[in-house]
Enzyme design. Structure first.
Site, mmCIF file in Angstrom:
data_model
loop_
_atom_site.group_PDB
_atom_site.id
_atom_site.type_symbol
_atom_site.label_atom_id
_atom_site.label_comp_id
_atom_site.label_asym_id
_atom_site.label_seq_id
_atom_site.Cartn_x
_atom_site.Cartn_y
_atom_site.Cartn_z
ATOM 1 N N GLY A 56 31.653 1.207 15.012
ATOM 2 C CA GLY A 56 31.860 -0.106 14.396
ATOM 3 C C GLY A 56 33.152 -0.313 13.640
ATOM 4 O O GLY A 56 33.643 -1.437 13.558
ATOM 5 N N GLU A 111 34.093 2.307 6.777
ATOM 6 C CA GLU A 111 32.885 1.814 7.466
ATOM 7 C C GLU A 111 33.059 0.339 7.807
ATOM 8 O O GLU A 111 33.812 -0.372 7.134
ATOM 9 C CB GLU A 111 31.676 1.931 6.526
ATOM 10 C CG GLU A 111 30.691 3.024 6.872
ATOM 11 C CD GLU A 111 29.878 2.801 8.142
ATOM 12 O OE1 GLU A 111 30.347 2.102 9.063
ATOM 13 O OE2 GLU A 111 28.772 3.346 8.218
ATOM 14 N N ASP A 112 32.348 -0.105 8.829
ATOM 15 C CA ASP A 112 32.351 -1.545 9.134
ATOM 16 C C ASP A 112 31.440 -2.298 8.179
ATOM 17 O O ASP A 112 31.811 -3.309 7.601
ATOM 18 C CB ASP A 112 31.921 -1.794 10.594
ATOM 19 C CG ASP A 112 30.607 -1.107 10.969
ATOM 20 O OD1 ASP A 112 30.080 -0.312 10.158
ATOM 21 O OD2 ASP A 112 30.105 -1.362 12.077
ATOM 22 N N ASP A 115 24.633 -1.280 5.005
ATOM 23 C CA ASP A 115 23.364 -2.010 4.963
ATOM 24 C C ASP A 115 22.447 -1.278 3.976
ATOM 25 O O ASP A 115 22.468 -1.559 2.778
ATOM 26 C CB ASP A 115 22.816 -2.040 6.400
ATOM 27 C CG ASP A 115 21.563 -2.861 6.578
ATOM 28 O OD1 ASP A 115 20.644 -2.742 5.759
ATOM 29 O OD2 ASP A 115 21.471 -3.624 7.543
ATOM 30 N N LYS A 143 25.974 -5.308 2.328
ATOM 31 C CA LYS A 143 24.803 -6.165 2.073
ATOM 32 C C LYS A 143 24.120 -5.614 0.820
ATOM 33 O O LYS A 143 23.220 -4.758 0.931
ATOM 34 C CB LYS A 143 23.821 -6.096 3.256
ATOM 35 C CG LYS A 143 24.375 -6.568 4.597
ATOM 36 C CD LYS A 143 23.273 -6.461 5.664
ATOM 37 C CE LYS A 143 23.776 -6.667 7.065
ATOM 38 N NZ LYS A 143 22.778 -6.397 8.108
ATOM 39 N N PHE A 164 21.941 -10.494 9.847
ATOM 40 C CA PHE A 164 22.533 -9.706 10.921
ATOM 41 C C PHE A 164 23.820 -10.381 11.397
ATOM 42 O O PHE A 164 23.840 -11.582 11.655
ATOM 43 C CB PHE A 164 21.557 -9.539 12.090
ATOM 44 C CG PHE A 164 22.056 -8.560 13.101
ATOM 45 C CD1 PHE A 164 21.907 -7.195 12.907
ATOM 46 C CD2 PHE A 164 22.709 -8.995 14.248
ATOM 47 C CE1 PHE A 164 22.402 -6.280 13.832
ATOM 48 C CE2 PHE A 164 23.202 -8.080 15.177
ATOM 49 C CZ PHE A 164 23.046 -6.725 14.969
ATOM 50 N N VAL A 165 24.888 -9.602 11.485
ATOM 51 C CA VAL A 165 26.185 -10.148 11.879
ATOM 52 C C VAL A 165 26.754 -9.403 13.079
ATOM 53 O O VAL A 165 26.395 -8.249 13.325
ATOM 54 C CB VAL A 165 27.201 -10.094 10.698
ATOM 55 C CG1 VAL A 165 26.814 -11.067 9.609
ATOM 56 C CG2 VAL A 165 27.317 -8.682 10.129
ATOM 57 N N ASP A 171 28.479 -4.696 16.617
ATOM 58 C CA ASP A 171 27.867 -5.000 17.910
ATOM 59 C C ASP A 171 26.462 -5.552 17.788
ATOM 60 O O ASP A 171 25.807 -5.426 16.756
ATOM 61 C CB ASP A 171 27.793 -3.730 18.763
ATOM 62 C CG ASP A 171 26.713 -2.763 18.268
ATOM 63 O OD1 ASP A 171 26.729 -2.437 17.073
ATOM 64 O OD2 ASP A 171 25.857 -2.356 19.066
ATOM 65 N N ARG A 177 31.738 -6.563 20.145
ATOM 66 C CA ARG A 177 32.621 -5.881 19.202
ATOM 67 C C ARG A 177 34.033 -6.446 19.246
ATOM 68 O O ARG A 177 34.779 -6.353 18.279
ATOM 69 C CB ARG A 177 32.702 -4.385 19.528
ATOM 70 C CG ARG A 177 31.418 -3.609 19.302
ATOM 71 C CD ARG A 177 31.721 -2.121 19.400
ATOM 72 N NE ARG A 177 30.545 -1.297 19.587
ATOM 73 C CZ ARG A 177 29.765 -0.851 18.606
ATOM 74 N NH1 ARG A 177 30.036 -1.167 17.357
ATOM 75 N NH2 ARG A 177 28.740 -0.081 18.868
HETATM 76 P P1 IMP Z 1 23.183 1.705 7.015
HETATM 77 O O1 IMP Z 1 23.229 3.148 7.415
HETATM 78 O O2 IMP Z 1 21.764 1.200 6.895
HETATM 79 O O3 IMP Z 1 23.982 1.405 5.768
HETATM 80 O O4 IMP Z 1 23.773 0.866 8.215
HETATM 81 C C1 IMP Z 1 25.130 0.975 8.559
HETATM 82 C C2 IMP Z 1 25.350 0.851 10.041
HETATM 83 O O5 IMP Z 1 24.372 0.015 10.648
HETATM 84 C C3 IMP Z 1 26.676 0.189 10.316
HETATM 85 O O6 IMP Z 1 27.696 1.148 10.477
HETATM 86 C C4 IMP Z 1 26.415 -0.591 11.596
HETATM 87 O O7 IMP Z 1 26.635 0.227 12.722
HETATM 88 C C5 IMP Z 1 24.955 -0.929 11.538
HETATM 89 N N1 IMP Z 1 24.709 -2.287 10.995
HETATM 90 C C6 IMP Z 1 24.160 -2.608 9.797
HETATM 91 N N2 IMP Z 1 24.054 -3.931 9.644
HETATM 92 C C7 IMP Z 1 24.551 -4.474 10.785
HETATM 93 C C8 IMP Z 1 24.730 -5.843 11.236
HETATM 94 O O8 IMP Z 1 24.414 -6.829 10.532
HETATM 95 N N3 IMP Z 1 25.303 -5.991 12.465
HETATM 96 C C9 IMP Z 1 25.670 -4.947 13.255
HETATM 97 N N4 IMP Z 1 25.519 -3.668 12.876
HETATM 98 C C10 IMP Z 1 24.961 -3.422 11.650
#
Ligand code: IMP
Length: 187
Positions: A56, A111-112, A115, A143, A164-165, A171, A177
């Site tokens: 991402g 990081e992109d 979450d 978020k 969700f984005v 993606d 992407r």
């Molecule tokens: P986390 O580990 O729960 O913090 O999630 C992080 C990863 O989940 C990111 O690097 C993304 O790959 C994916 N992700 C989380 N939210 C989104 C979203 O809204 N759209 C697309 N990918 C997401």
């Protein structure tokens, strides 16, 4: 459906879901430039290793480092993604190791989107097996309402709601992407 140049569509329809514009290319580029300048200032006189988390972060990483005016090195980790889902499986797998030696180095993780914070906390644990001189995290999107792990994000592009984005590296089932702006799932 498969033609996708920004500016040519106001909405993206995927099945019966509709995504609407959230952040334009201009807004993203302006903020990424500010983050790059901030990093250049904070790391002046140092040679940081900037580590992108694939897949991402690839566009954000590329634009960010173009706005970093000091010397830096780059490397990548690759983590497993959400797969085809819109919510995290709660599991993270490491798919690519680092090549750089980060002992005694100043590390910036890119990081992109953060979450729950699971991916970043996983990376932090990996980092703890080395001895970096310092470690900071940059994420284009965060978020805050979804955070479940105690992680500190030092450079934040934009804080967003629990939505969700897609686009600009992010993606949906591995697609979209390559969009230059970011779209959000409309309620
Ligand atoms: P986390 O580990 O729960 O913090 O999630 C992080 C990863 O989940 C990111 O690097 C993304 O790959 C994916 N992700 C989380 N939210 C989104 C979203 O809204 N759209 C697309 N990918 C997401």
């Amino acid at each position: 459906m498969d033609e996708m140049r920004d500016g040519t569509r106001d909405v993206i329809k995927i099945g019966n879901e509709t995504f609407v514009p959230m952040l334009t290319e201009e807004q993203i580029q302006k903020r990424v430039k500010e983050l790059g300048e901030q990093i250049s200032e904070d790391y002046r006189g140092k040679l940081p290793v900037i580590i992108g988390i694939l897949n991402g972060s690839f566009l954000f990483m590329a634009d960010l480092v173009k706005n970093v005016s000091i010397n830096c090195e780059m490397d990548f980790y690759k983590l497993s993604s959400y797969g085809d889902e819109k919510i995290s499986s709660g599991n993270v797998k490491l798919l690519k190791e680092l090549n750089a030696d980060i002992n005694d180095r100043h590390v910036i993780i890119v990081e992109d989107i953060v979450d729950t914070g699971l991916s970043i906390s996983y990376i932090e644990k990996l980092m703890a097996t080395f001895s970096p001189a310092s470690m900071k995290v940059a994420s284009l999107l965060v978020k805050p309402k979804c955070l479940k792990y105690d992680v500190k994000i030092d450079y934040i592009g934009f804080e967003i709601e629990d939505q969700f984005v897609l686009g600009y590296g992010l993606d949906y089932a591995q697609k979209y992407r390559n969009l230059r702006s970011i779209y959000v799932l409309s309620e």
